[in-house]
Design an enzyme around this catalytic site. Sequence first.
Site, PDB file in Angstrom:
ATOM      1  N   LYS A  13       9.819   3.842   3.846  1.00 20.55           N
ATOM      2  CA  LYS A  13       9.878   4.580   5.117  1.00 20.55           C
ATOM      3  C   LYS A  13      10.969   4.014   6.037  1.00 20.55           C
ATOM      4  O   LYS A  13      11.770   4.763   6.582  1.00 20.55           O
ATOM      5  CB  LYS A  13       8.519   4.530   5.846  1.00 20.55           C
ATOM      6  CG  LYS A  13       7.360   5.067   5.038  1.00 20.55           C
ATOM      7  CD  LYS A  13       6.054   4.976   5.807  1.00 20.55           C
ATOM      8  CE  LYS A  13       5.614   3.559   6.135  1.00 20.55           C
ATOM      9  NZ  LYS A  13       5.283   2.726   4.969  1.00 20.55           N
ATOM     10  N   ARG A  88      -1.409   6.079  11.357  1.00 21.72           N
ATOM     11  CA  ARG A  88      -1.948   5.469  10.149  1.00 21.72           C
ATOM     12  C   ARG A  88      -3.438   5.743   9.986  1.00 21.72           C
ATOM     13  O   ARG A  88      -4.028   5.283   9.009  1.00 21.72           O
ATOM     14  CB  ARG A  88      -1.741   3.949  10.225  1.00 21.72           C
ATOM     15  CG  ARG A  88      -0.595   3.425   9.347  1.00 21.72           C
ATOM     16  CD  ARG A  88      -0.493   1.947   9.612  1.00 21.72           C
ATOM     17  NE  ARG A  88       0.159   1.190   8.604  1.00 21.72           N
ATOM     18  CZ  ARG A  88       1.419   0.747   8.661  1.00 21.72           C
ATOM     19  NH1 ARG A  88       2.197   1.103   9.659  1.00 21.72           N
ATOM     20  NH2 ARG A  88       1.891  -0.021   7.710  1.00 21.72           N
ATOM     21  N   ARG A 127      10.973  -7.785  -0.592  1.00 20.90           N
ATOM     22  CA  ARG A 127      11.686  -7.325   0.610  1.00 20.90           C
ATOM     23  C   ARG A 127      12.195  -8.493   1.456  1.00 20.90           C
ATOM     24  O   ARG A 127      11.497  -9.466   1.688  1.00 20.90           O
ATOM     25  CB  ARG A 127      10.734  -6.465   1.446  1.00 20.90           C
ATOM     26  CG  ARG A 127      11.231  -6.168   2.844  1.00 20.90           C
ATOM     27  CD  ARG A 127      10.502  -5.032   3.504  1.00 20.90           C
ATOM     28  NE  ARG A 127       9.065  -5.171   3.543  1.00 20.90           N
ATOM     29  CZ  ARG A 127       8.232  -4.179   3.863  1.00 20.90           C
ATOM     30  NH1 ARG A 127       8.706  -2.982   4.167  1.00 20.90           N
ATOM     31  NH2 ARG A 127       6.937  -4.377   3.886  1.00 20.90           N
ATOM     32  N   ARG A 161       9.081 -11.168   5.877  1.00 21.03           N
ATOM     33  CA  ARG A 161       7.913 -10.956   6.732  1.00 21.03           C
ATOM     34  C   ARG A 161       6.751 -11.812   6.268  1.00 21.03           C
ATOM     35  O   ARG A 161       6.525 -11.978   5.076  1.00 21.03           O
ATOM     36  CB  ARG A 161       7.513  -9.479   6.690  1.00 21.03           C
ATOM     37  CG  ARG A 161       8.380  -8.626   7.583  1.00 21.03           C
ATOM     38  CD  ARG A 161       8.204  -7.166   7.380  1.00 21.03           C
ATOM     39  NE  ARG A 161       6.812  -6.738   7.282  1.00 21.03           N
ATOM     40  CZ  ARG A 161       6.441  -5.466   7.194  1.00 21.03           C
ATOM     41  NH1 ARG A 161       7.360  -4.515   7.220  1.00 21.03           N
ATOM     42  NH2 ARG A 161       5.184  -5.141   7.101  1.00 21.03           N
ATOM     43  N   ARG A 172      -3.500  -4.331   2.231  1.00 22.46           N
ATOM     44  CA  ARG A 172      -2.639  -3.301   2.839  1.00 22.46           C
ATOM     45  C   ARG A 172      -2.703  -1.999   2.061  1.00 22.46           C
ATOM     46  O   ARG A 172      -2.742  -0.920   2.649  1.00 22.46           O
ATOM     47  CB  ARG A 172      -1.199  -3.825   2.934  1.00 22.46           C
ATOM     48  CG  ARG A 172      -1.098  -4.932   3.968  1.00 22.46           C
ATOM     49  CD  ARG A 172       0.178  -5.720   3.837  1.00 22.46           C
ATOM     50  NE  ARG A 172       1.353  -4.970   4.212  1.00 22.46           N
ATOM     51  CZ  ARG A 172       2.595  -5.381   3.949  1.00 22.46           C
ATOM     52  NH1 ARG A 172       2.799  -6.522   3.311  1.00 22.46           N
ATOM     53  NH2 ARG A 172       3.616  -4.665   4.335  1.00 22.46           N
TER      54      ARG A 172
HETATM   55  P1  ADP Z   1       8.275   0.629   4.196  1.00 21.76           P
HETATM   56  O1  ADP Z   1       9.009   0.766   5.504  1.00 21.76           O
HETATM   57  O2  ADP Z   1       7.725   1.932   3.684  1.00 21.76           O
HETATM   58  O3  ADP Z   1       7.226  -0.449   4.209  1.00 21.76           O
HETATM   59  P2  ADP Z   1      10.859  -0.379   3.242  1.00 21.76           P
HETATM   60  O4  ADP Z   1      11.791   0.716   3.618  1.00 21.76           O
HETATM   61  O5  ADP Z   1      10.905  -1.615   4.057  1.00 21.76           O
HETATM   62  O6  ADP Z   1       9.342   0.180   3.099  1.00 21.76           O
HETATM   63  O7  ADP Z   1      11.156  -0.728   1.706  1.00 21.76           O
HETATM   64  C1  ADP Z   1      10.462  -1.788   1.050  1.00 21.76           C
HETATM   65  C2  ADP Z   1      11.437  -2.538   0.147  1.00 21.76           C
HETATM   66  O8  ADP Z   1      11.813  -1.691  -0.948  1.00 21.76           O
HETATM   67  C3  ADP Z   1      12.731  -2.978   0.809  1.00 21.76           C
HETATM   68  O9  ADP Z   1      13.094  -4.252   0.300  1.00 21.76           O
HETATM   69  C4  ADP Z   1      13.761  -1.913   0.383  1.00 21.76           C
HETATM   70  O10 ADP Z   1      15.067  -2.463   0.273  1.00 21.76           O
HETATM   71  C5  ADP Z   1      13.234  -1.480  -0.975  1.00 21.76           C
HETATM   72  N1  ADP Z   1      13.393  -0.048  -1.234  1.00 21.76           N
HETATM   73  C6  ADP Z   1      13.249   0.971  -0.351  1.00 21.76           C
HETATM   74  N2  ADP Z   1      13.448   2.163  -0.958  1.00 21.76           N
HETATM   75  C7  ADP Z   1      13.698   1.879  -2.275  1.00 21.76           C
HETATM   76  C8  ADP Z   1      13.989   2.684  -3.443  1.00 21.76           C
HETATM   77  N3  ADP Z   1      14.029   4.004  -3.370  1.00 21.76           N
HETATM   78  N4  ADP Z   1      14.192   2.033  -4.611  1.00 21.76           N
HETATM   79  C9  ADP Z   1      14.121   0.681  -4.683  1.00 21.76           C
HETATM   80  N5  ADP Z   1      13.858  -0.130  -3.644  1.00 21.76           N
HETATM   81  C10 ADP Z   1      13.658   0.458  -2.444  1.00 21.76           C
HETATM   82  P1  AMP Z   2       4.706  -1.984   8.781  1.00 20.40           P
HETATM   83  O1  AMP Z   2       5.875  -2.690   9.389  1.00 20.40           O
HETATM   84  O2  AMP Z   2       4.712  -0.515   9.043  1.00 20.40           O
HETATM   85  O3  AMP Z   2       4.518  -2.323   7.322  1.00 20.40           O
HETATM   86  O4  AMP Z   2       3.405  -2.529   9.550  1.00 20.40           O
HETATM   87  C1  AMP Z   2       3.063  -3.897   9.478  1.00 20.40           C
HETATM   88  C2  AMP Z   2       1.662  -4.099  10.027  1.00 20.40           C
HETATM   89  O5  AMP Z   2       1.622  -3.717  11.411  1.00 20.40           O
HETATM   90  C3  AMP Z   2       0.563  -3.278   9.362  1.00 20.40           C
HETATM   91  O6  AMP Z   2       0.051  -3.877   8.179  1.00 20.40           O
HETATM   92  C4  AMP Z   2      -0.488  -3.249  10.490  1.00 20.40           C
HETATM   93  O7  AMP Z   2      -1.171  -4.491  10.598  1.00 20.40           O
HETATM   94  C5  AMP Z   2       0.388  -3.112  11.746  1.00 20.40           C
HETATM   95  N1  AMP Z   2       0.634  -1.696  12.083  1.00 20.40           N
HETATM   96  C6  AMP Z   2       1.834  -1.062  12.111  1.00 20.40           C
HETATM   97  N2  AMP Z   2       1.687   0.213  12.473  1.00 20.40           N
HETATM   98  C7  AMP Z   2       0.358   0.410  12.672  1.00 20.40           C
HETATM   99  C8  AMP Z   2      -0.438   1.530  13.037  1.00 20.40           C
HETATM  100  N3  AMP Z   2       0.125   2.728  13.264  1.00 20.40           N
HETATM  101  N4  AMP Z   2      -1.776   1.350  13.132  1.00 20.40           N
HETATM  102  C9  AMP Z   2      -2.362   0.161  12.918  1.00 20.40           C
HETATM  103  N5  AMP Z   2      -1.667  -0.939  12.551  1.00 20.40           N
HETATM  104  C10 AMP Z   2      -0.311  -0.828  12.429  1.00 20.40           C
END
Ligand code: ADP
Ligand code: AMP
Length: 233
Positions: A13, A88, A127, A161, A172
């Site tokens: 995302k 969420r 990541r 992170r 998660r």
């Molecule tokens: P989210 O925001 O949904 O938690 P991220 O965008 O941070 O996910 O992506 C999670 C990890 O996967 C990051 O390290 C990113 O570089 C990698 N990633 C994202 N999209 C892809 C993809 N289509 N193929 C492979 N790796 C990806």
């Molecule tokens: P993310 O960066 O989206 O992976 O979110 C990291 C963490 O932040 C999640 O595991 C939750 O603990 C908290 N968080 C982020 N967005 C929300 C949401 N909309 N509702 C509840 N918790 C959230």
Amino acid sequence: MNIILLGAPGAGKGTQAKRLTSERDMVQLSTGDMLRQSAESGSQIGIDAKALMDKGELVSDAVVVDIISRRIDQPDCAKGFALDGFPRTLEQAAALDVMLDEKNKSLDAVVEMRVDDVEMVARIVGRFTCANCGEGYHDRFKTPAVEGVCDVCGVSDFQRRADDNANTVTTRLMAYYKKTSPLIGYYFAKGKLVTVDGMGTIDEVTKSISNVLDQVDGSAKSQSRGLLGSIFG
Ligand code: ADP
Ligand code: AMP
């Protein structure tokens, strides 16, 4: 255009939100990023949130709804936004409906990015990001062109992170399946849901989402032309 990017943790995302917002003149609204900033600032809300985030649990609906509501009021959101990580829960989705109504805004589309569990875990544990500019990377799927140097800003300072580890992944994912996945039905019933295959490369997923948004944009424009036509035509 106002959209939601919906998907499990690690679905991509944030990666796609950054690309979309640079191409389409919208802002990325990531509740995860906002909560991490709030924790870094030392606010009590941020510190309390961090304790839950580090365990992989969700922060309370009231806290995130308040954060998003204030953020949407900022002038830069007028051009459009991509919600990343919000809503969420069904309660957050209902609060978003009310909030958008009150602010005279609406949702154009909810883009569900579908990725299988094995891939999600691999994406989460590998990541990392540039500590200076926030560019996202992955140990296997997206490494910097020059090892140890950010492609975007050239700084050699990366961070991981606290919650991106094997211990929190199950919590998660379960939070996603129990609390977030019901939103797929919620938005399907409202006619807003579009699903893209999130398993392709980053470029492939960007292309799928762009195609979907072009269609949504095109049909919104032809509807408004139709409306004007029926008034003035
Ligand atoms: P989210 O925001 O949904 O938690 P991220 O965008 O941070 O996910 O992506 C999670 C990890 O996967 C990051 O390290 C990113 O570089 C990698 N990633 C994202 N999209 C892809 C993809 N289509 N193929 C492979 N790796 C990806
Ligand atoms: P993310 O960066 O989206 O992976 O979110 C990291 C963490 O932040 C999640 O595991 C939750 O603990 C908290 N968080 C982020 N967005 C929300 C949401 N909309 N509702 C509840 N918790 C959230």
